[in-house]
Every structure is written in structure tokens, then in C-alpha cells.
Design an enzyme around this catalytic site. Structure first.
Site, mmCIF file in Angstrom:
data_model
loop_
_atom_site.group_PDB
_atom_site.id
_atom_site.type_symbol
_atom_site.label_atom_id
_atom_site.label_comp_id
_atom_site.label_asym_id
_atom_site.label_seq_id
_atom_site.Cartn_x
_atom_site.Cartn_y
_atom_site.Cartn_z
ATOM 1 N N LYS A 121 -5.743 -6.499 -1.601
ATOM 2 C CA LYS A 121 -4.304 -5.995 -1.424
ATOM 3 C C LYS A 121 -3.965 -4.486 -1.474
ATOM 4 O O LYS A 121 -3.032 -4.108 -0.705
ATOM 5 C CB LYS A 121 -3.360 -6.610 -2.631
ATOM 6 C CG LYS A 121 -3.945 -5.945 -3.996
ATOM 7 C CD LYS A 121 -4.433 -7.080 -4.905
ATOM 8 C CE LYS A 121 -5.734 -7.001 -5.746
ATOM 9 N NZ LYS A 121 -6.488 -7.936 -6.403
ATOM 10 N N LYS A 221 0.921 -5.846 -4.026
ATOM 11 C CA LYS A 221 1.159 -7.250 -3.489
ATOM 12 C C LYS A 221 2.650 -7.441 -3.342
ATOM 13 O O LYS A 221 3.028 -8.156 -2.328
ATOM 14 C CB LYS A 221 0.910 -8.289 -4.838
ATOM 15 C CG LYS A 221 -0.482 -8.209 -5.015
ATOM 16 C CD LYS A 221 -0.931 -8.811 -6.523
ATOM 17 C CE LYS A 221 -2.296 -9.229 -6.677
ATOM 18 N NZ LYS A 221 -2.784 -9.318 -8.143
#
Ligand code: NDP
Ligand code: HSE
Length: 445
Positions: A121, A221
Site C-alpha cells: 500500500k 490504504k
């Protein structure tokens, strides 16, 4: 340029012929990588049938050649990570982590014509734009389902299934480590450092757990989710981020007494005009009867509210080697099928030109816990400060008496900037002895 599409057997039978083989290079053989290698080996026949061709692991790159890695074929382990990344395998799977080295390896893989799968991420939130552009130029796939919320199918539903709808809010628990820590602090009054060590031992935490507890993992995220949900490019730098390092066991106990639980939430929503998006991560008080309150341990859950669909919730294991490997393998099957068909998935949709709004423009409710002088007029003085900033109070509770009283105030939603200004003013008042706790609240009816 796209590397040569793999020849297809016109009979359509799932045989082992070399022409139907898809080569896979694995960068990283740690918590997630070793599970990917194990499942690739153990489920080779099933995966071949689903893909329509065998997935052949060509190498597993690591740093330490001596380490024992159950499930990883010994003869495939190498420390030549750059060579493996640029080897021109059909698919390169990056499970190393970090931004700089991983970024160079993924770039080299894309330049060599490989499709790339990553669980990273941090990399996608910081360099997703340029990597997507390179993948598009090369005509290959770049997938990273595992990068957000581990095993939970989330990016594909957001990018594909909800592509015809208009998303208004994405809100959820996307970091397993902090949810595990906060859950155990709530359930057992557990010690923060001890619980963090358990999260590391269980393979939830990042190599450097600062990224988890400081909220940066969740912020990365959130950036990926917001990009997909709002068809734009949100980077880590666009996300307002507060972690859980300041959350004390007193905060957790106070929340519990009031019927709340503290969660680290990632939130992305549009403003009323629909021309701006605010993306943030911060500890949040959630009522105990809210669905997010029951998400415990390393589980993750994400709510999506969309204009036509209404509310949709995704729930599952957000961290750990095996659950994350499941998402990686899903991407691997999709990319391998595309490879065999000589096609690629849809490019990232970033046409929208919504503004990224500062946290001050987010609509937030607050809980404020004050120690105040227990004298006539103090409550009126304090409520005037809220009124002056245009913040409406929803509930007030006073506890104790004598020289000092505890005052717990809850507010209706107001611009976050107005609430920050209110707290600043309260801190300057002689009658306010201490601002004991301040936290944002979501999910109240
Ligand atoms: P680990 O630290 O367990 O594994 C990293 C692997 O990469 C190790 O095998 C390590 O080698 C190897 N490695 C690191 N640097 C290099 C290098 N310079 N050259 C060669 N090999 C290198 O990490 P995880 O498996 O936990 O995480 C991998 C990725 O997956 C990260 O991006 C993470 O954010 C993501 N992720 C992790 C989840 C989890 O629950 N763990 C969940 C979702 C995503 P060696 O073993 O020799 O040290
Ligand atoms: N460290 C991350 C977490 C792993 O705790 O959620 C999953 O991305």
C-alpha cells in the site's frame, strides 16, 4: 510494449503443455510471500484449471539465504532480487514492502513487460500514478487487491462492481495491528507495548510497526480506497493522519463507560456540493451498537455508501500471511488469465477533478472531556464558546462536585476547523482546569 501473448490451445483443454505455462517471479519470501509460494505449489493443479495454464514459479527473492522458509521450494530461493524482477517473467509478484527499493523493482518488472501484483500500500499510495501510467504504456496489468484490508475483496468491487454508481462515503477499519491493540485494550485493559509485541509476533504488523501505530499504513490504504471510489488520484500526502499512540487506557475506559469503543477509522467522503473529497485517518469513538464496534482483533471492515446501492459493508481478515496470500493469488489468477488471453484489465479510472479538501472542512462530531471549576456560570460560559464557533452541543454530563467537576460534552456535526477552534478557546479559559480528552465521534443516530 506488451510481451508476446501466450499461445492458446484451440481445443481449450487444461493440459500441461509449455505453451500454456505462465511464469511467476516472487519478490519476497516473508510472512506473505512464503504463503503465496506454498499455496502456488500445493494448489498447482486447481490453479492451472482455473487459469487455463500452469503457473510456474521461477524464483523467490529474499535477503537472507540461510533462513528456513517452510513451503518455499529451496531450489528457487535467490538473493538476486533485481535480476529476478527484470527477468521478463509473465507476472512479477512484489511482496517486499517499502517504497524506494520496491518501486525500482516494480518499475524494472513493468519495463521488462511483466504484469505486476503487489500487496504494497505504501508504494501504491505514493507512486501509484506513475506505476499505473507505466503499466498502461507497457500494456500489462498492475493489481494490488491485497494492499488494502488483506483478504477482503474490496478494490475490485469498488473499481468494477460499483463503477456504475456514485460513491459518497468510504469508512472503515483498515489496519489489523491497531484494531488488535485497541480491541485488547478495551477487552482486557491490556498494556499497549505488550499487545503491540503480540501483533508483531502474529505477523500483522509492518516490518517497522511505526507505520501501523502512527496511522500511516491506514492512511496509505485510505488514499488507495479514495482514488478508486472517487475516480481520482489521492496520494498519502493528501490524507490527514493521526495514529493511536496518544490513545491512553483512560481514554479507552472513558469511552467504554459512555457506551463507545475507540477505533482507528479511515474515512473518505464528499462535501455537500460533491466537488471535493476529504480523506482522513484518526482514532474515533464509535457507539457499541454500531457494526464497526463489533469488528475485533485483526479483522477489518469497510462501509461504502453509494447513491443507488445504499450502504454496503465488507468484512474479513485484514492481515496475516495466509489471508493476504489469498488476495494475492486472486490477482495472480486474473492476471494469468489475461496473459493467456493476450488481454489486460481496465486501466485506473482517474478522470474526475474533485478537490482534495483539508480536514478542517470535514463534518465531525466531537466528544470533549473537561475538568472545570464547579461554580455558578461556568457551564454558560463554556457553552458560549461552542456557540461562538457555531458548534451545536448535543449532550452534556457533569460528574463530581466540589472545587472541580468533570464535564463531558458531545456535539452535533460541525466543520472540524470550528471544533478545533472551540477546543483552543476552552484551553485558554480560567474556569477550564484541564482538557482531559477530545475525540471525534461517528455513527451516532
Ligand atoms: P516480511 O517482512 O515478512 O517479508 C518481506 C520479504 O521481503 C522477506 O522475505 C525479505 O527477505 C524480503 N526482502 C526485503 N527486502 C529485500 C531486498 N532488498 N531484497 C530481497 N528481498 C528482500 O513482510 P510481509 O510479508 O509481512 O509484507 C510484504 C508486503 O505485504 C508488504 O508490502 C506489506 O505491507 C504487505 N502486506 C502485509 C500483510 C501482513 O499481514 N503481513 C497484509 C497485507 C499486506 P528476508 O526474509 O530474507 O528478510
Ligand atoms: N500491518 C498491516 C495491518 C498489514 O496491521 O493491517 C495489513 O496491511
Amino acid at each position: 510494449m506488451h510481451s508476446q501473448p501466450i499461445a492458446i490451445d484451440p481445443t481449450g483443454s487444461a493440459d500441461d503443455s509449455p505453451a500454456r505455462e505462465v511464469t511467476v517471479a516472487l519478490l519476497g519470501g516473508g510472512t506473505v510471500g512464503s504463503q503465496v509460494a506454498r499455496i502456488l505449489t500445493e494448489s498447482a493443479d486447481d490453479l492451472a484449471a482455473r487459469v487455463g495454464g500452469r503457473l510456474r514459479l521461477t524464483g523467490v527473492a529474499v535477503r537472507n539465504l540461510e533462513r528456513v522458509r517452510p513451503g518455499v521450494p529451496r531450489e528457487l530461493i535467490t538473493d538476486d532480487v533485481a535480476g529476478l524482477a527484470a527477468s521478463g517473467a509473465d507476472i512479477v509478484v512484489e511482496l517486499i514492502g517499502g517504497v524506494e527499493v520496491a518501486g525500482e523493482l516494480v518499475t524494472a518488472a513493468l519495463q521488462a513487460g511483466s504484469s505486476v501484483i503487489s500487496a504494497n500500500k505504501a508504494l501504491m499510495a505514493e507512486k501509484g500514478g506513475e506505476l499505473h501510467a507505466l503499466a498502461e504504456q507497457q500494456g500489462v496489468d498492475l493489481y494490488y487487491e491485497a494492499a488494502v484490508a488483506g483478504a477482503i475483496p474490496l478494490l475490485r468491487p469498488l473499481g468494477d462492481s460499483l463503477a456504475g454508481d456514485r460513491v459518497q462515503t468510504v469508512m472503515g477499519i483498515v489496519n489489523g495491528t491497531t484494531n488488535y491493540i485497541l480491541s485488547r485494550m478495551d477487552e482486557e485493559d491490556a498494556d499497549y507495548a505488550e499487545v503491540l509485541a503480540d501483533a508483531q509476533r502474529l505477523g500483522y504488523a509492518e516490518a517497522d510497526p511505526t507505520a501501523d501505530v502512527a496511522g500511516l499504513d491506514a492512511a496509505a490504504k485510505a488514499a488507495i480506497l479514495a482514488s478508486l471510489a472517487f475516480h481520482t488520484r489521492v496520494t498519502l500526502a493528501d490524507v490527514h493522519c493521526e495514529g493511536i499512540t496518544e490513545v491512553t487506557s483512560e481514554d479507552v475506559a472513558a469511552a467504554r463507560d459512555m457506551g463507545f469503543v475507540i477505533k482507528l477509522l479511515a474515512i473518505a467522503d464528499t462535501n455537500r456540493e460533491g466537488d471535493g473529497v476529504c480523506v482522513r485517518v484518526h482514532p474515533t469513538m464509535v457507539p457499541r451498537d454500531h457494526p464497526l464496534a463489533s469488528v475485533r482483533g485483526a479483522y477489518n471492515a469497510v462501509f461504502v455508501a453509494a447513491e443507488a446501492a445504499g450502504e454496503v459493508m465488507f468484512y474479513g481478515q485484514g492481515a496475516g500471511g495466509e489471508p493476504t496470500a489469498s488476495a494475492v493469488l486472486g490477482d495472480l489468477v486474473t492476471a494469468a488469465r489475461n496473459r493467456i488471453n493476450g488481454s489486460r484489465g481496465a486501466a485506473a479510472s482517474t478522470y474526475s477533478d474533485v478537490r482534495i479538501l483539508p480536514i478542517g472542512e470535514a463534518a465531525t462530531s466531537y466528544y470533549v472531556n473537561l475538568h472545570v471549576a464547579d461554580q455558578p456560570g461556568v457551564l454558560a460560559e463554556i457553552s458560549q464558546v461552542f456557540a461562538d464557533q457555531g458548534v451545536s452541543i448535543s449532550a452534556v454530563r457533569q460528574e463530581g462536585q466540589g472545587d472541580q467537576a468533570g464535564l463531558v460534552i458531545r456535539t452535533h456535526p460541525a466543520p472540524d476547523s470550528a471544533l478545533s477552534a472551540t477546543i483552543e478557546q476552552l484551553g485558554l479559559m480560567g474556569s477550564v482546569k484541564e482538557v482531559v480528552g477530545v475525540m471525534r465521534v461517528v455513527g451516532e443516530q
